[in-house]
Structures are given as C-alpha cells and as structure tokens.
Design an enzyme around this catalytic site. Structure first.
Site, PDB file in Angstrom:
ATOM      1  N   LYS A  14       1.080  -1.223   0.010  1.00 25.24           N
ATOM      2  CA  LYS A  14       0.205  -0.026   0.190  1.00 25.24           C
ATOM      3  C   LYS A  14       0.966   1.426  -0.382  1.00 25.24           C
ATOM      4  CE  LYS A  14      -2.329  -0.279   3.531  1.00 25.24           C
ATOM      5  NZ  LYS A  14      -1.265  -1.820   4.004  1.00 25.24           N
ATOM      6  N   ARG A  89     -10.617   0.535   8.695  1.00 27.75           N
ATOM      7  CA  ARG A  89      -9.229  -0.616   8.554  1.00 27.75           C
ATOM      8  C   ARG A  89     -10.552  -1.944   9.607  1.00 27.75           C
ATOM      9  NH1 ARG A  89      -3.835   0.638   8.619  1.00 27.75           N
ATOM     10  NH2 ARG A  89      -2.377  -1.747   9.298  1.00 27.75           N
ATOM     11  N   ARG A 128      12.455  -5.688   5.654  1.00 27.50           N
ATOM     12  CA  ARG A 128      11.906  -4.294   5.469  1.00 27.50           C
ATOM     13  C   ARG A 128      12.278  -4.036   7.217  1.00 27.50           C
ATOM     14  NH1 ARG A 128       6.556  -1.143   5.592  1.00 27.50           N
ATOM     15  NH2 ARG A 128       6.313  -2.593   6.876  1.00 27.50           N
ATOM     16  N   ARG A 134      11.458  -0.522  12.122  1.00 26.37           N
ATOM     17  CA  ARG A 134       9.585  -0.116  12.539  1.00 26.37           C
ATOM     18  C   ARG A 134       9.650  -1.489  13.404  1.00 26.37           C
ATOM     19  NH1 ARG A 134       4.562   0.487   8.346  1.00 26.37           N
ATOM     20  NH2 ARG A 134       3.717  -1.083  10.356  1.00 26.37           N
ATOM     21  N   ARG A 146      -0.743  -8.739  13.164  1.00 26.18           N
ATOM     22  CA  ARG A 146      -0.798  -8.046  12.337  1.00 26.18           C
ATOM     23  C   ARG A 146      -1.547  -8.208  10.900  1.00 26.18           C
ATOM     24  NH1 ARG A 146       4.091  -5.348  10.975  1.00 26.18           N
ATOM     25  NH2 ARG A 146       3.200  -3.830   9.406  1.00 26.18           N
TER      26      ARG A 146
HETATM   27  P1  AP5 Z   1       4.940  -1.231   2.049  1.00 29.40           P
HETATM   28  O1  AP5 Z   1       4.248  -0.770   0.843  1.00 29.40           O
HETATM   29  O2  AP5 Z   1       5.355  -0.104   3.190  1.00 29.40           O
HETATM   30  O3  AP5 Z   1       3.438  -1.648   2.349  1.00 29.40           O
HETATM   31  P2  AP5 Z   1       1.869  -1.693   3.076  1.00 29.40           P
HETATM   32  O4  AP5 Z   1       1.192  -2.576   2.585  1.00 29.40           O
HETATM   33  O5  AP5 Z   1       1.770  -0.908   3.482  1.00 29.40           O
HETATM   34  O6  AP5 Z   1       2.896  -2.453   4.390  1.00 29.40           O
HETATM   35  P3  AP5 Z   1       2.423  -1.836   5.878  1.00 29.40           P
HETATM   36  O7  AP5 Z   1       3.331  -2.664   6.637  1.00 29.40           O
HETATM   37  O8  AP5 Z   1       3.372  -0.407   5.817  1.00 29.40           O
HETATM   38  O9  AP5 Z   1       1.687  -2.338   5.860  1.00 29.40           O
HETATM   39  P4  AP5 Z   1       0.835  -2.291   7.070  1.00 29.40           P
HETATM   40  O10 AP5 Z   1      -0.971  -1.855   7.352  1.00 29.40           O
HETATM   41  O11 AP5 Z   1       0.872  -2.997   8.305  1.00 29.40           O
HETATM   42  O12 AP5 Z   1       1.064  -0.520   8.052  1.00 29.40           O
HETATM   43  P5  AP5 Z   1       0.514   0.374   9.120  1.00 29.40           P
HETATM   44  O13 AP5 Z   1       1.152   1.539   8.578  1.00 29.40           O
HETATM   45  O14 AP5 Z   1      -1.102   0.904   7.779  1.00 29.40           O
HETATM   46  O15 AP5 Z   1       5.721  -2.454   1.932  1.00 29.40           O
HETATM   47  C1  AP5 Z   1       6.219  -3.556   2.418  1.00 29.40           C
HETATM   48  C2  AP5 Z   1       7.284  -3.659   1.485  1.00 29.40           C
HETATM   49  O16 AP5 Z   1       7.479  -4.564   0.858  1.00 29.40           O
HETATM   50  C3  AP5 Z   1       8.464  -3.104   2.260  1.00 29.40           C
HETATM   51  O17 AP5 Z   1       9.728  -3.249   2.385  1.00 29.40           O
HETATM   52  C4  AP5 Z   1       8.631  -2.685   0.338  1.00 29.40           C
HETATM   53  O18 AP5 Z   1       9.910  -2.685  -0.470  1.00 29.40           O
HETATM   54  C5  AP5 Z   1       8.250  -4.536  -0.040  1.00 29.40           C
HETATM   55  N1  AP5 Z   1       7.616  -4.311  -1.356  1.00 29.40           N
HETATM   56  C6  AP5 Z   1       6.517  -3.486  -1.812  1.00 29.40           C
HETATM   57  N2  AP5 Z   1       6.147  -3.734  -2.724  1.00 29.40           N
HETATM   58  C7  AP5 Z   1       6.791  -4.944  -3.290  1.00 29.40           C
HETATM   59  C8  AP5 Z   1       6.605  -5.858  -4.262  1.00 29.40           C
HETATM   60  N3  AP5 Z   1       6.008  -6.384  -5.477  1.00 29.40           N
HETATM   61  N4  AP5 Z   1       8.067  -6.775  -4.810  1.00 29.40           N
HETATM   62  C9  AP5 Z   1       7.924  -7.176  -3.314  1.00 29.40           C
HETATM   63  N5  AP5 Z   1       8.201  -5.895  -2.403  1.00 29.40           N
HETATM   64  C10 AP5 Z   1       7.585  -5.311  -2.207  1.00 29.40           C
HETATM   65  O19 AP5 Z   1      -0.268   1.028  10.245  1.00 29.40           O
HETATM   66  C11 AP5 Z   1       0.842  -0.021  11.504  1.00 29.40           C
HETATM   67  C12 AP5 Z   1       0.315  -0.248  12.323  1.00 29.40           C
HETATM   68  O20 AP5 Z   1      -1.052   1.098  12.522  1.00 29.40           O
HETATM   69  C13 AP5 Z   1      -0.894  -0.906  12.504  1.00 29.40           C
HETATM   70  O21 AP5 Z   1      -0.709  -2.464  12.151  1.00 29.40           O
HETATM   71  C14 AP5 Z   1      -2.132  -0.425  13.279  1.00 29.40           C
HETATM   72  O22 AP5 Z   1      -1.639  -1.195  14.563  1.00 29.40           O
HETATM   73  C15 AP5 Z   1      -2.216   0.725  13.333  1.00 29.40           C
HETATM   74  N6  AP5 Z   1      -3.110   1.558  12.466  1.00 29.40           N
HETATM   75  C16 AP5 Z   1      -2.809   1.944  11.487  1.00 29.40           C
HETATM   76  N7  AP5 Z   1      -3.506   2.132  10.643  1.00 29.40           N
HETATM   77  C17 AP5 Z   1      -4.983   2.465  11.418  1.00 29.40           C
HETATM   78  C18 AP5 Z   1      -6.282   1.663  11.175  1.00 29.40           C
HETATM   79  N8  AP5 Z   1      -7.066   2.864  10.692  1.00 29.40           N
HETATM   80  N9  AP5 Z   1      -6.625   1.656  12.655  1.00 29.40           N
HETATM   81  C19 AP5 Z   1      -6.360   1.177  13.272  1.00 29.40           C
HETATM   82  N10 AP5 Z   1      -4.777   1.119  13.687  1.00 29.40           N
HETATM   83  C20 AP5 Z   1      -4.132   1.135  12.555  1.00 29.40           C
END
Ligand code: AP5
Length: 192
Positions: A14, A89, A128, A134, A146
């Site tokens: 994402k 979410r 990552r 992180r 997660r």
């Molecule tokens: P990346 O692009 O970072 O993927 P992502 O889907 O954004 O992953 P995140 O870990 O950031 O998502 P998340 O939903 O857990 O985190 P968030 O910050 O929202 O890619 C991941 C890796 O893969 C990178 O190294 C990238 O380079 C690699 N990659 C990408 N594309 C690729 C490809 N095609 N091939 C190979 N490799 C690739 O949330 C974190 C925490 O915050 C949650 O756990 C929760 O506690 C809290 N939180 C956030 N939002 C909410 C909400 N709305 N409600 C409640 N809690 C929330």
C-alpha cells in the site's frame, strides 16, 4: 474530486504504490500508519499510547484514527482528491469515513484491493524489518498478529464496499511497476 482507498493486508504494498499513485494523479496521501508514527516520533501522549498497541500488532481504537482522518480532511480543503492508505480498517471506520466525505459532498469512488499470499507478506515485512526501524516489523509473531488482526477486523471493509460495487481486486505480486500499471488501469476509468 477522486477519492480512493488502497486496501490490503500488512506488507501488500500500500505504501509503495501510494507514492506512485499520488505522483501520477495529484491526490493527497492519507496514511493512518504514517500519522501514528509521526505522533510516536513526537512522543505525544497519543503516540505513546498508540506505540504500545502497534507493537503488539493490534489496531488502535477507532475514535483515535477517525479523529486523525477528520482533522486531515479539514486541513486539506483544496485537495483534488484523497488516497486513503491503511484506513478504513474496520466497518465502523468505513461508516465514519463515508459520513465525513458526505459532509464535503463527495464519496469514495474506488477501493483497490491488493492480494498477496501470507508467506510473501511475512517475507517482505521481515526483510523490511532489517532496515526500517519499525518495531512492528522485527518480530515474526507480531507480523503474524497483524495479519490475524487484518482477517478478523479489516477484511470486512472490502465486504462493506462490495455492497456498493466499488471494489477492484488487484494481484499484488510481481514487480512494483506491473502492479502500478494494473492499479492505474482502474483509476484511469474515472475522470479527474
Ligand atoms: P509497503 O508498501 O510498506 O506495504 P504496506 O501494505 O504499506 O505495509 P505496511 O506494513 O506499511 O502496512 P500496515 O498496514 O501493517 O502498516 P500501517 O502503517 O498501515 O511494502 C512492504 C514491504 O514490501 C516494503 O519493504 C516494500 O519495499 C516491499 N514491497 C512492496 N511492493 C513489493 C513488490 N511488488 N515486490 C516485492 N516487495 C515489495 O499500520 C501499522 C499499525 O498502525 C497497525 O498495525 C495498527 O496498529 C496501526 N494502525 C494504522 N492504521 C490504523 C487504523 N486505520 N486503525 C487502527 N489501527 C491502525
């Protein structure tokens, strides 16, 4: 105004695809994960409370993230549209978002849902975690928690928007450019 949700499990790409989509389409990127990490970096009371929850792989309470998104929408009155990443979410967050957008006489046009296998997600996030700083990426148990949280509470968000025929499933494995092209094909069906 074009409002898009980029949806998918942790590690589905994402954040990576958001960067490309906002550059291509001039949308304002709203990532609740990034907003929460800013609060953590600034050591605000909200950030300290959120970090304890995020480090377990659990979701931060709905009212906290809805409040953050409401403020971000208010702070960007002239945006061409918003790209929501990591929000909504839960079903409650989806309903709240629809209400906030309605106040601005707009709505979600499209939910792009990235599909990636669980083993690939774990592999990407552990990789990552070697460099990202992180804390929720360094422990495989937290990564799997997660993903469990995603299946228990977040996958229903896609069901919610399917009722309005707004969801497009996109294969999230392949090169970053291949996936971006598939996402763009769907976005291009809407006029900006
Ligand atoms: P990346 O692009 O970072 O993927 P992502 O889907 O954004 O992953 P995140 O870990 O950031 O998502 P998340 O939903 O857990 O985190 P968030 O910050 O929202 O890619 C991941 C890796 O893969 C990178 O190294 C990238 O380079 C690699 N990659 C990408 N594309 C690729 C490809 N095609 N091939 C190979 N490799 C690739 O949330 C974190 C925490 O915050 C949650 O756990 C929760 O506690 C809290 N939180 C956030 N939002 C909410 C909400 N709305 N409600 C409640 N809690 C929330």
């Amino acid at each position: 105004m074009l409002n898009i949700i980029l949806f998918g499990p942790p590690g589905s790409g994402k954040g990576t695809q958001s960067e490309k989509l906002i550059a291509q389409y001039g949308l304002k990127h709203l990532s609740t994960g990034d907003l929460l990490r800013s609060e953590i970096a600034a050591q605000t009371p909200l950030g300290i409370e959120a970090k304890a929850i995020m480090d377990k792989g659990h979701l931060v309470p709905d009212e906290v993230v809805i409040g953050m998104i409401s403020s971000a929408l208010e702070a960007n009155p002239t945006a061409n549209g918003f790209l929501f990443d990591g929000f909504p979410r839960t079903e409650a967050q989806s309903i709240a978002l629809d209400g906030l957008l309605e106040l601005k006489n707009t709505e979600i046009a499209l939910v792009l849902s990235l599909e990636v296998s669980e083993e690939e997600l774990v592999k990407r996030l552990l990789q990552r975690g070697l460099t990202s700083g992180r804390s929720d990426d360094t422990n495989e148990n937290v990564i799997r928690a997660r993903i469990v949280e995603y299946h228990k509470k977040t996958s229903v968000v896609a069901d919610y928007y399917k009722k309005f025929d707004k969801v497009k499933n996109i294969k999230g494995e392949g090169t970053v450019d291949e996936i971006f092209n598939a996402l763009s094909e769907e976005v291009n069906k809407f006029s900006l």
